[in-house]
Design a protein around this motif. Sequence first.
Motif, PDB file in Angstrom:
ATOM      1  N   HIS A 101     125.019 -34.724  81.724  1.00  0.00           N
ATOM      2  CA  HIS A 101     126.471 -34.525  81.727  1.00  0.00           C
ATOM      3  C   HIS A 101     126.877 -33.593  82.875  1.00  0.00           C
ATOM      4  CE1 HIS A 101     126.930 -36.644  77.986  1.00  0.00           C
ATOM      5  NE2 HIS A 101     126.121 -35.824  77.353  1.00  0.00           N
ATOM      6  N   THR A 102     127.908 -34.018  83.598  1.00  0.00           N
ATOM      7  CA  THR A 102     128.392 -33.278  84.761  1.00  0.00           C
ATOM      8  C   THR A 102     129.911 -33.271  84.683  1.00  0.00           C
ATOM      9  OG1 THR A 102     126.479 -34.094  86.006  1.00  0.00           O
ATOM     10  CG2 THR A 102     128.275 -33.133  87.272  1.00  0.00           C
ATOM     11  N   ILE A 103     130.463 -32.102  84.402  1.00  0.00           N
ATOM     12  CA  ILE A 103     131.870 -32.019  84.012  1.00  0.00           C
ATOM     13  C   ILE A 103     132.585 -30.934  84.812  1.00  0.00           C
ATOM     14  CG2 ILE A 103     133.431 -31.529  82.066  1.00  0.00           C
ATOM     15  CD1 ILE A 103     131.144 -32.594  80.227  1.00  0.00           C
ATOM     16  N   ALA A 104     133.834 -31.220  85.198  1.00  0.00           N
ATOM     17  CA  ALA A 104     134.728 -30.249  85.824  1.00  0.00           C
ATOM     18  C   ALA A 104     134.060 -29.583  87.035  1.00  0.00           C
ATOM     19  CB  ALA A 104     135.207 -29.243  84.784  1.00  0.00           C
ATOM     20  N   MET A 105     133.878 -28.268  87.025  1.00  0.00           N
ATOM     21  CA  MET A 105     133.291 -27.593  88.181  1.00  0.00           C
ATOM     22  C   MET A 105     131.882 -28.098  88.464  1.00  0.00           C
ATOM     23  SD  MET A 105     134.083 -25.448  90.566  1.00  0.00           S
ATOM     24  CE  MET A 105     132.995 -25.338  92.011  1.00  0.00           C
ATOM     25  N   GLY A 106     131.197 -28.606  87.445  1.00  0.00           N
ATOM     26  CA  GLY A 106     129.901 -29.239  87.689  1.00  0.00           C
ATOM     27  C   GLY A 106     130.039 -30.420  88.622  1.00  0.00           C
ATOM     28  N   VAL A 107     131.127 -31.198  88.460  1.00  0.00           N
ATOM     29  CA  VAL A 107     131.406 -32.326  89.352  1.00  0.00           C
ATOM     30  C   VAL A 107     131.654 -31.843  90.770  1.00  0.00           C
ATOM     31  CG1 VAL A 107     133.192 -34.041  89.923  1.00  0.00           C
ATOM     32  CG2 VAL A 107     132.225 -33.972  87.635  1.00  0.00           C
ATOM     33  N   PHE A 108     132.390 -30.750  90.907  1.00  0.00           N
ATOM     34  CA  PHE A 108     132.739 -30.281  92.251  1.00  0.00           C
ATOM     35  C   PHE A 108     131.505 -29.765  92.995  1.00  0.00           C
ATOM     36  CE2 PHE A 108     136.722 -29.201  89.697  1.00  0.00           C
ATOM     37  CZ  PHE A 108     137.160 -30.517  89.754  1.00  0.00           C
ATOM     38  N   LEU A 109     130.563 -29.178  92.261  1.00  0.00           N
ATOM     39  CA  LEU A 109     129.303 -28.790  92.901  1.00  0.00           C
ATOM     40  C   LEU A 109     128.480 -30.026  93.255  1.00  0.00           C
ATOM     41  CD1 LEU A 109     128.204 -25.653  90.834  1.00  0.00           C
ATOM     42  CD2 LEU A 109     129.287 -25.729  93.092  1.00  0.00           C
ATOM     43  N   LEU A 110     128.470 -31.014  92.362  1.00  0.00           N
ATOM     44  CA  LEU A 110     127.773 -32.263  92.663  1.00  0.00           C
ATOM     45  C   LEU A 110     128.297 -32.881  93.953  1.00  0.00           C
ATOM     46  CD1 LEU A 110     125.987 -34.755  91.886  1.00  0.00           C
ATOM     47  CD2 LEU A 110     127.949 -35.564  90.542  1.00  0.00           C
ATOM     48  N   LEU A 111     129.622 -32.938  94.090  1.00  0.00           N
ATOM     49  CA  LEU A 111     130.235 -33.558  95.256  1.00  0.00           C
ATOM     50  C   LEU A 111     130.055 -32.735  96.528  1.00  0.00           C
ATOM     51  CD1 LEU A 111     133.557 -34.850  93.649  1.00  0.00           C
ATOM     52  CD2 LEU A 111     131.639 -36.235  94.464  1.00  0.00           C
ATOM     53  N   SER A 112     129.556 -31.516  96.396  1.00  0.00           N
ATOM     54  CA  SER A 112     129.340 -30.657  97.556  1.00  0.00           C
ATOM     55  C   SER A 112     127.941 -30.789  98.135  1.00  0.00           C
ATOM     56  CB  SER A 112     129.617 -29.193  97.189  1.00  0.00           C
ATOM     57  OG  SER A 112     130.958 -29.033  96.759  1.00  0.00           O
ATOM     58  N   GLY A 113     127.081 -31.555  97.481  1.00  0.00           N
ATOM     59  CA  GLY A 113     125.745 -31.788  98.008  1.00  0.00           C
ATOM     60  C   GLY A 113     125.761 -32.822  99.117  1.00  0.00           C
ATOM     61  N   ASP A 114     124.714 -32.834  99.920  1.00  0.00           N
ATOM     62  CA  ASP A 114     124.610 -33.807 100.998  1.00  0.00           C
ATOM     63  C   ASP A 114     124.098 -35.153 100.498  1.00  0.00           C
ATOM     64  OD1 ASP A 114     125.363 -32.030 103.172  1.00  0.00           O
ATOM     65  OD2 ASP A 114     123.461 -31.012 102.768  1.00  0.00           O
ATOM     66  N   TYR A 115     123.266 -35.127  99.468  1.00  0.00           N
ATOM     67  CA  TYR A 115     122.742 -36.350  98.865  1.00  0.00           C
ATOM     68  C   TYR A 115     122.667 -36.094  97.374  1.00  0.00           C
ATOM     69  CZ  TYR A 115     120.037 -40.679  98.448  1.00  0.00           C
ATOM     70  OH  TYR A 115     119.617 -41.952  98.134  1.00  0.00           O
ATOM     71  N   ARG A 116     123.132 -37.092  96.566  1.00  0.00           N
ATOM     72  CA  ARG A 116     123.280 -36.875  95.129  1.00  0.00           C
ATOM     73  C   ARG A 116     122.510 -37.942  94.361  1.00  0.00           C
ATOM     74  NH1 ARG A 116     128.556 -37.269  96.037  1.00  0.00           N
ATOM     75  NH2 ARG A 116     127.853 -39.085  97.198  1.00  0.00           N
ATOM     76  N   ILE A 117     121.575 -37.528  93.538  1.00  0.00           N
ATOM     77  CA  ILE A 117     120.792 -38.441  92.705  1.00  0.00           C
ATOM     78  C   ILE A 117     121.114 -38.132  91.244  1.00  0.00           C
ATOM     79  CG2 ILE A 117     118.497 -39.299  92.111  1.00  0.00           C
ATOM     80  CD1 ILE A 117     117.475 -38.180  94.750  1.00  0.00           C
ATOM     81  N   GLY A 118     121.397 -39.184  90.472  1.00  0.00           N
ATOM     82  CA  GLY A 118     121.709 -39.000  89.061  1.00  0.00           C
ATOM     83  C   GLY A 118     120.690 -39.667  88.163  1.00  0.00           C
ATOM     84  N   VAL A 119     120.675 -39.229  86.920  1.00  0.00           N
ATOM     85  CA  VAL A 119     119.765 -39.804  85.943  1.00  0.00           C
ATOM     86  C   VAL A 119     120.528 -40.839  85.113  1.00  0.00           C
ATOM     87  CG1 VAL A 119     120.207 -37.941  84.272  1.00  0.00           C
ATOM     88  CG2 VAL A 119     118.117 -39.279  84.109  1.00  0.00           C
ATOM     89  N   ARG A 120     119.901 -41.992  84.915  1.00  0.00           N
ATOM     90  CA  ARG A 120     120.517 -43.055  84.118  1.00  0.00           C
ATOM     91  C   ARG A 120     120.509 -42.675  82.642  1.00  0.00           C
ATOM     92  NH1 ARG A 120     118.179 -46.859  86.485  1.00  0.00           N
ATOM     93  NH2 ARG A 120     119.974 -47.578  87.695  1.00  0.00           N
TER      94      ARG A 120
END
Length: 234
Positions: A101-120
């Motif tokens: 789960h990636t919510i609110a400010m967690g999303v904004f940190l995610l979007l600040s990375g250069d490459y983003r990998i998520g878990v299914r």
Amino acid sequence: MGSLVTYQFQDGVATITMDDGKVNALSLAMLGELNEAFDRAEADEAVVVFTGRPGRFSGGFDLGVITAGGTDAADMLNTGFELAERLLSFPRPVVVATTGHTIAMGVFLLLSGDYRIGVRGPFKIVANEVAIGMTMPATAIQICRQRLAPAHFERAVLLAEVYSPDDAVAAGFLDRVVEESELAQAAAEHALALTALDATAHRYSKVRARREMLESLRSAIEADDAAVRGAFTS
């Protein structure tokens, strides 16, 4: 780093892991330890893997602090957005491996990375501010605008649409989705490959490519901070 963030360094890659045993709330304590970890990664000249605990990358800011208002709330918001700014301008590549789960400010940190990998899996990726009665900060809008696909930008920011990890790739939240058992290895392998980049060329290319966005982001951070402090002290 402390009790909330761990730091591991090997083969030019620093792995920075948040784990508060709960939802990885971005409290002042968590943000302080994260900045210490990124200080260390910068000193080590490391490519970074930034990740969370199983099932949770981050649930966003500590809502108890926000609800209480005052200086602590204003400091927490400002420090969180300045951490996002730091990731966007970090001198070496930053791989964000979101563990759930990636919510609110967690999303904004995610979007600040250069490459983003998520878990299914059955996980939510959502900027939920509008859904919980908060006006989206100008800084958050700038962060979302620079990475989200145009067709999804307003759905995410204005309608608080909830994305699954698989749907989040087309939207622009993620670059890649893998099975939970593969996430750590996939992030580590990608980060290790990025250590082959010329560090100076990467750093200056990042600054050049993001100059206008970072200038707009800095103005938004300052405007949000002034507005929040004004609201909490009025």
